[in-house]
Motif scaffolding. Structure first.
Motif, PDB file in Angstrom:
ATOM      1  N   VAL B 379     -28.025  33.841 -12.445  1.00  0.00           N
ATOM      2  CA  VAL B 379     -29.260  33.973 -13.213  1.00  0.00           C
ATOM      3  C   VAL B 379     -29.654  32.628 -13.817  1.00  0.00           C
ATOM      4  O   VAL B 379     -30.800  32.175 -13.675  1.00  0.00           O
ATOM      5  N   TYR B 380     -28.681  31.948 -14.446  1.00  0.00           N
ATOM      6  CA  TYR B 380     -29.041  30.686 -15.099  1.00  0.00           C
ATOM      7  C   TYR B 380     -29.384  29.605 -14.093  1.00  0.00           C
ATOM      8  O   TYR B 380     -30.292  28.800 -14.337  1.00  0.00           O
ATOM      9  N   LEU B 381     -28.679  29.579 -12.971  1.00  0.00           N
ATOM     10  CA  LEU B 381     -29.008  28.575 -11.956  1.00  0.00           C
ATOM     11  C   LEU B 381     -30.429  28.796 -11.442  1.00  0.00           C
ATOM     12  O   LEU B 381     -31.185  27.846 -11.258  1.00  0.00           O
ATOM     13  N   THR B 382     -30.788  30.085 -11.228  1.00  0.00           N
ATOM     14  CA  THR B 382     -32.139  30.368 -10.749  1.00  0.00           C
ATOM     15  C   THR B 382     -33.176  29.914 -11.764  1.00  0.00           C
ATOM     16  O   THR B 382     -34.163  29.257 -11.423  1.00  0.00           O
ATOM     17  N   ILE B 383     -32.942  30.260 -13.040  1.00  0.00           N
ATOM     18  CA  ILE B 383     -33.914  29.877 -14.073  1.00  0.00           C
ATOM     19  C   ILE B 383     -34.002  28.356 -14.162  1.00  0.00           C
ATOM     20  O   ILE B 383     -35.095  27.783 -14.183  1.00  0.00           O
ATOM     21  N   SER B 384     -32.834  27.679 -14.198  1.00  0.00           N
ATOM     22  CA  SER B 384     -32.829  26.219 -14.333  1.00  0.00           C
ATOM     23  C   SER B 384     -33.571  25.570 -13.185  1.00  0.00           C
ATOM     24  O   SER B 384     -34.422  24.696 -13.389  1.00  0.00           O
ATOM     25  N   LEU B 385     -33.257  26.007 -11.964  1.00  0.00           N
ATOM     26  CA  LEU B 385     -33.891  25.383 -10.798  1.00  0.00           C
ATOM     27  C   LEU B 385     -35.387  25.659 -10.786  1.00  0.00           C
ATOM     28  O   LEU B 385     -36.179  24.784 -10.431  1.00  0.00           O
ATOM     29  N   SER B 386     -35.800  26.873 -11.222  1.00  0.00           N
ATOM     30  CA  SER B 386     -37.229  27.172 -11.233  1.00  0.00           C
ATOM     31  C   SER B 386     -37.951  26.274 -12.238  1.00  0.00           C
ATOM     32  O   SER B 386     -39.005  25.716 -11.924  1.00  0.00           O
ATOM     33  N   ILE B 387     -37.386  26.169 -13.447  1.00  0.00           N
ATOM     34  CA  ILE B 387     -38.054  25.344 -14.455  1.00  0.00           C
ATOM     35  C   ILE B 387     -38.122  23.905 -13.984  1.00  0.00           C
ATOM     36  O   ILE B 387     -39.165  23.260 -14.068  1.00  0.00           O
ATOM     37  N   SER B 388     -37.010  23.385 -13.415  1.00  0.00           N
ATOM     38  CA  SER B 388     -37.081  21.973 -13.035  1.00  0.00           C
ATOM     39  C   SER B 388     -37.990  21.779 -11.833  1.00  0.00           C
ATOM     40  O   SER B 388     -38.666  20.752 -11.745  1.00  0.00           O
ATOM     41  N   ALA B 389     -38.078  22.776 -10.935  1.00  0.00           N
ATOM     42  CA  ALA B 389     -39.015  22.644  -9.813  1.00  0.00           C
ATOM     43  C   ALA B 389     -40.446  22.599 -10.332  1.00  0.00           C
ATOM     44  O   ALA B 389     -41.242  21.750  -9.924  1.00  0.00           O
ATOM     45  N   PHE B 390     -40.766  23.501 -11.278  1.00  0.00           N
ATOM     46  CA  PHE B 390     -42.128  23.522 -11.815  1.00  0.00           C
ATOM     47  C   PHE B 390     -42.449  22.211 -12.529  1.00  0.00           C
ATOM     48  O   PHE B 390     -43.506  21.617 -12.322  1.00  0.00           O
ATOM     49  N   MET B 391     -41.500  21.748 -13.358  1.00  0.00           N
ATOM     50  CA  MET B 391     -41.774  20.538 -14.114  1.00  0.00           C
ATOM     51  C   MET B 391     -41.833  19.320 -13.192  1.00  0.00           C
ATOM     52  O   MET B 391     -42.593  18.398 -13.457  1.00  0.00           O
ATOM     53  N   ASN B 392     -41.052  19.322 -12.108  1.00  0.00           N
ATOM     54  CA  ASN B 392     -41.154  18.223 -11.143  1.00  0.00           C
ATOM     55  C   ASN B 392     -42.523  18.211 -10.493  1.00  0.00           C
ATOM     56  O   ASN B 392     -43.130  17.155 -10.312  1.00  0.00           O
ATOM     57  N   TRP B 393     -43.020  19.409 -10.163  1.00  0.00           N
ATOM     58  CA  TRP B 393     -44.353  19.505  -9.577  1.00  0.00           C
ATOM     59  C   TRP B 393     -45.382  18.953 -10.561  1.00  0.00           C
ATOM     60  O   TRP B 393     -46.234  18.146 -10.210  1.00  0.00           O
ATOM     61  N   TYR B 394     -45.267  19.365 -11.835  1.00  0.00           N
ATOM     62  CA  TYR B 394     -46.218  18.920 -12.843  1.00  0.00           C
ATOM     63  C   TYR B 394     -46.088  17.414 -13.063  1.00  0.00           C
ATOM     64  O   TYR B 394     -47.082  16.709 -13.231  1.00  0.00           O
ATOM     65  N   ASN B 395     -44.854  16.933 -13.039  1.00  0.00           N
ATOM     66  CA  ASN B 395     -44.611  15.505 -13.233  1.00  0.00           C
ATOM     67  C   ASN B 395     -45.253  14.699 -12.105  1.00  0.00           C
ATOM     68  O   ASN B 395     -45.901  13.676 -12.358  1.00  0.00           O
ATOM     69  N   ASN B 396     -45.125  15.177 -10.863  1.00  0.00           N
ATOM     70  CA  ASN B 396     -45.774  14.485  -9.747  1.00  0.00           C
ATOM     71  C   ASN B 396     -47.283  14.487  -9.920  1.00  0.00           C
ATOM     72  O   ASN B 396     -47.974  13.556  -9.531  1.00  0.00           O
ATOM     73  N   HIS B 397     -47.772  15.561 -10.528  1.00  0.00           N
ATOM     74  CA  HIS B 397     -49.197  15.722 -10.756  1.00  0.00           C
ATOM     75  C   HIS B 397     -49.715  14.638 -11.707  1.00  0.00           C
ATOM     76  O   HIS B 397     -50.806  14.106 -11.512  1.00  0.00           O
ATOM     77  N   VAL B 398     -48.926  14.334 -12.771  1.00  0.00           N
ATOM     78  CA  VAL B 398     -49.394  13.350 -13.756  1.00  0.00           C
ATOM     79  C   VAL B 398     -48.829  11.964 -13.500  1.00  0.00           C
ATOM     80  O   VAL B 398     -49.197  11.024 -14.193  1.00  0.00           O
ATOM     81  N   ALA B 399     -47.934  11.840 -12.519  1.00  0.00           N
ATOM     82  CA  ALA B 399     -47.264  10.547 -12.322  1.00  0.00           C
ATOM     83  C   ALA B 399     -48.249   9.486 -11.856  1.00  0.00           C
ATOM     84  O   ALA B 399     -49.315   9.788 -11.299  1.00  0.00           O
ATOM     85  N   LEU B 400     -47.869   8.255 -12.115  1.00  0.00           N
ATOM     86  CA  LEU B 400     -48.675   7.120 -11.699  1.00  0.00           C
ATOM     87  C   LEU B 400     -48.707   7.082 -10.168  1.00  0.00           C
ATOM     88  O   LEU B 400     -47.675   7.158  -9.521  1.00  0.00           O
ATOM     89  N   VAL B 401     -49.911   6.991  -9.612  1.00  0.00           N
ATOM     90  CA  VAL B 401     -50.000   6.907  -8.153  1.00  0.00           C
ATOM     91  C   VAL B 401     -49.824   5.446  -7.758  1.00  0.00           C
ATOM     92  O   VAL B 401     -50.653   4.606  -8.078  1.00  0.00           O
ATOM     93  N   GLY B 402     -48.712   5.167  -7.114  1.00  0.00           N
ATOM     94  CA  GLY B 402     -48.421   3.785  -6.730  1.00  0.00           C
ATOM     95  C   GLY B 402     -49.198   3.390  -5.482  1.00  0.00           C
ATOM     96  O   GLY B 402     -49.603   4.233  -4.693  1.00  0.00           O
ATOM     97  N   ARG B 403     -49.433   2.096  -5.345  1.00  0.00           N
ATOM     98  CA  ARG B 403     -50.143   1.654  -4.148  1.00  0.00           C
ATOM     99  C   ARG B 403     -49.173   1.298  -3.046  1.00  0.00           C
ATOM    100  O   ARG B 403     -48.056   0.879  -3.341  1.00  0.00           O
TER     101      ARG B 403
END
Lengths: 381, 403
Positions: B379-403
């Motif tokens: 249960v905890y692994l699923t929750i942890s991985l889901s939260i970090s997957a979502f936050m990684n997606w969001y982080n990529n969304h706001v991350a600096l777009v490199g050239r």
């Protein structure tokens, strides 16, 4: 313009002696820091009022109306009616006077409690010595081994004319310090190995193993590991082998701490410029020479502040062992509160425990911040 | 990388698999393979030894492994659950599901509350007001130095020492705080509320679409149409209109004192309240530090450049400071969310029945230790991985777009 200039000219000498009160001095400080705008003024007044009220009621509760001791009857039972009458008005510090030995040293035989007391002092001395940079030499390892051996002898006894005290009777602050110190002493070397394994390019299978270990441990709460240690560990052992509760919890804490520390160490390894490793390769050093002499000393120095922060976290996390029924400092506080006459004075006991934890954590974080500043200065040069 | 300069070591590394393996200790590849075989072999051996011991112990204790116990009647009393539960007929599987839902409930509410409070405190620490900065600093430093478990026990004892329902602290005739927990008025649910909620979702989708349309139009023509009147009418006007069209039903289920306890209304139990309070107070202190360091990481020049362009203070904050601060804030914020979720497992110490508590009761009753622990970990692994997957997606969304 010219007029003001003239006035300024006239007051020149006076102004030099003392700057105008609108620029410096307590009034100016108040104006810039507390009453700079109407919003700031409102915030200051509101907060000032609230703080004053809280501080006054706390002093009234903790000092003015507090009850410092209670009478005992012929059977040695405390009569806490005075405390119960004062509930909500005054603190009952009598519970601390009555229970502090139990909270600090647990069920350790009363007459022998000087032994855990010396151990606590030894632990503190060990921390202080480790914090002094002049001791950051290989001799520190010897100091640690010697101190931990002495602590073991004192706690267990059985030699040198000391009475043998089994681990089941240990409790309180020594348990917390043992779990934290031994935990870190074993977790730290393990974490360095895991971090190196996770960075390895030539050993992909070992890298996978390390990644699996770190991510698995970091993904689950410490409670799950402690439960695992208390219910699954006995199943893992061959028949007849019985590992005691303290050691089982200690193993869970070591495995937990090592995974988190490994990530911190990995951060340091990553932050080190690649040229260092390349230079070591160019000199023809072997992997362990390169790692031990060139890489680790620099990488670990980089991550000392986050390492200390992780240590603080583990010191606090040792309190979780109460959930699997170990008698650490926090558990002894709960035990003290389960005594019927004293049952309703939890605030006083929890306040005392909070002060102990804060003292340790505050010292560590203060030290970490000072070190960060010092190392940062060396880095800038 | 221009491509003309090839690092000789890289070339060697790339060529390595093609090179013939020499069975000699002086060949690095051979050494690497030997070491890996030895280490993996040791790990497998250890696992095999432990599994063997476990099987022998289980056989000696006559415990059958497997998840068959999930279908058996649980008989565990559960204080609060989001789905109907009857200990006399419902199974261990359902009890464990309730545990997961309770964990998710307290974590979700805790994350939202801790983010709001933590952000406010973090901004407060940077305030020009000395008193506010000092007070928030004191809060952060003190709370972070006290173990969460101690704080939970403290809040729990505090809530339990509150007066009886008859003498409860109250706000009007609607909200009561006593040693039975917090009593709140509850909205009597009507179908119209469901439709209004649906309208709100439709309004939110409409707002996103309108926002996208406005941005596209601005990029194409340079004309920016206002966003907020449309958003306001879609988000508030539409649900209100739907609700009014369906007759605007509104009635409350008020808590009222009957005898020694309350009847009606919604309840927040002391256990849940203490856990939520402890988690929020503790995590908000950490989030405040994350937010503060994130805002401080944006250099002053960025603000100055913004005001040199003649932007409003609000626009500078929204368009210049926050997007850059978020990039610094998101990764540590993610780990704080993960910590809060994992820390919610301390509920077991104060008697709130989260997944750990129910799984622990289950394994004590059935003796299925391995399955119980495996369930908690899964249960905890699923929750942890889901939260970090979502936050990684969001982080990529706001991350600096490199050239």
């Amino acid at each position: 313009m010219s007029q003001t200039a003239a006035t300024a000219d006239k007051g020149y000498t006076a102004a030099r002696e003392r700057p105008p009160s609108s620029v410096a001095g307590p009034v100016a400080w108040l104006r810039t820091n507390l009453f700079s705008s109407w919003l700031s003024t409102a915030v200051t007044l509101l907060l000032g009022y609230l703080i004053l009220r809280v501080v006054i009621s706390f002093i009234s509760w903790a000092l003015l109306h507090a009850i410092w001791s209670v009478p005992y009857n012929a059977q040695g039972q405390p009569d806490t009616s005075a405390c119960i009458d004062a509930r909500g008005i005054g603190a009952c510090w009598a519970i601390i006077g009555n229970k502090y030995r139990l909270i600090l040293f647990g069920r350790y035989p009363y007459a022998e409690q000087w032994r855990p007391a010396i151990c606590v002092v030894l632990f503190l001395a060990l921390y202080v010595v480790s914090a002094i940079r002049a001791f950051w030499r290989p001799v520190l390892v010897l100091i640690w081994i010697a101190a931990l051996a002495v602590i073991g002898v004192l706690m267990w006894g059985g030699t040198l004319g000391l009475r043998y005290v089994p681990e089941d009777e240990w409790g309180g602050l020594p348990i917390t310090l043992i779990l934290a110190t031994f935990g870190l002493a074993f977790a730290f070397p393990l974490s360095v190995l895991v971090a190196l394994g996770r960075r390895s390019r030539t050993l992909p299978a070992v890298r996978m193993l390390c990644v699996l270990y770190v991510e698995l441990i970091r993904g689950v709460p410490l409670i799950a590991l402690l439960f695992m240690a208390s219910v699954m560990f006995p199943l893992f052992m061959p028949e007849g082998v019985n590992v005691n509760k303290l050691l089982r919890a200690q193993i869970a804490i070591i495995l937990f701490a090592a995974a988190y520390l490994a990530e911190v160490v990995r951060g340091g390894l990553q932050a080190l410029p690649k040229g260092q490793a390349e230079a070591a390769d160019a000199l023809g050093l072997s992997y362990w020479q390169k790692t031990g002499v060139i890489i680790l000393p620099q990488a670990l120095r980089l991550v000392i502040p986050p390492l200390v922060n992780t240590f603080i976290g583990f010191f606090k996390d040792t309190s979780l062992v109460l959930i699997v029924g170990m008698f650490d400092l926090l558990m002894m506080g709960k035990v003290a509160l389960s005594d019927p006459p004293w049952q309703s004075f939890s605030t006083e006991v929890y306040l005392m425990l909070a002060v102990i934890y804060i003292a340790f954590c505050f010292a560590m974080s203060k030290y970490s911040r000072g070190l960060e500043r010092e190392l940062g200065r060396a880095h800038r040069r | 990388m221009s491509g003309t300069i090839v690092d000789p070591r890289m070339a060697a590394a790339r060529a390595a698999p093609k090179r013939r393996l020499r069975l000699s200790w002086s060949d690095p590849l051979f050494r690497a393979i030997v070491w890996q075989v030895v280490i993996i072999g040791l790990a497998v051996l250890l696992a095999w030894y432990l599994i063997g011991n476990t099987n022998r112990n289980l056989a000696a204790r006559h415990i059958a492994t497997g998840f068959a116990f999930l279908g058996r009647v649980a008989g565990i009393p559960i204080g609060e659950s989001l789905i109907p539960y009857n200990p006399a007929v419902d199974t261990f599987g359902r009890a464990l599901l309730i545990g997961v839902l309770n964990t998710l409930e307290v974590s979700a509410i805790g994350i939202v509350a801790a983010t709001i409070i933590g952000t406010l405190v973090g901004i407060g620490r940077l305030s020009g007001n000395w008193l506010l900065a000092r007070l928030t600093g004191f809060y952060v430093e003190t709370v972070r130095d006290i173990p969460l478990l101690l704080q939970l026990l403290f809040w729990y004892a505090l809530l339990h020492n509150l007066p009886q329902p008859r003498q409860s602290l109250r706000v009007g005739d609607a909200v009561f705080l006593s040693n039975r927990g917090l009593k709140l008025p509850l909205l009597n649910w009507e179908p119209a509320h469901g439709w209004a909620l649906l309208a709100l979702v439709a309004g939110a989708v409409g707002t996103v679409l309108w926002n996208r349309h406005v941005r596209r139009r601005q990029e194409a023509t340079g004309i920016r149409s206002p966003v907020w009147p449309v958003a306001l009418s879609l988000l508030i006007g539409l649900p209100l209109a739907v609700w009014a069209l369906l007759g605007a039903p509104l009635s409350w289920d008020m808590p009222a004192l009957r005898g020694f306890n309350f009847q009606g209304g919604g309840t927040i139990s002391p256990e849940f309240f203490a856990l939520l309070l402890g988690l929020v107070v503790y995590t908000a202190a950490y989030i405040a530090e994350v937010v503060r360091s994130g805002i401080q990481a944006v250099s002053l020049g960025q603000r100055e450049a913004g005001s040199a362009l003649g932007l409003h203070r609000g626009t500078i904050l929204r368009r210049i400071v926050l997007p850059q601060a978020l990039r610094v804030i998101i990764p540590p914020l993610t780990s704080q969310y993960l910590n809060l979720t994992k820390n919610s497992s301390l509920a077991v110490a104060i008697g709130f029945q989260d997944v750990v508590s129910i799984a622990n009761t289950t394994l004590n009753q059935t003796g299925q230790a391995i399955e119980g622990i495996a369930y908690i970990m899964a249960v905890y692994l699923t929750i942890s991985l889901s939260i970090s997957a979502f936050m990684n997606w969001y982080n990529n969304h706001v991350a600096l777009v490199g050239r």
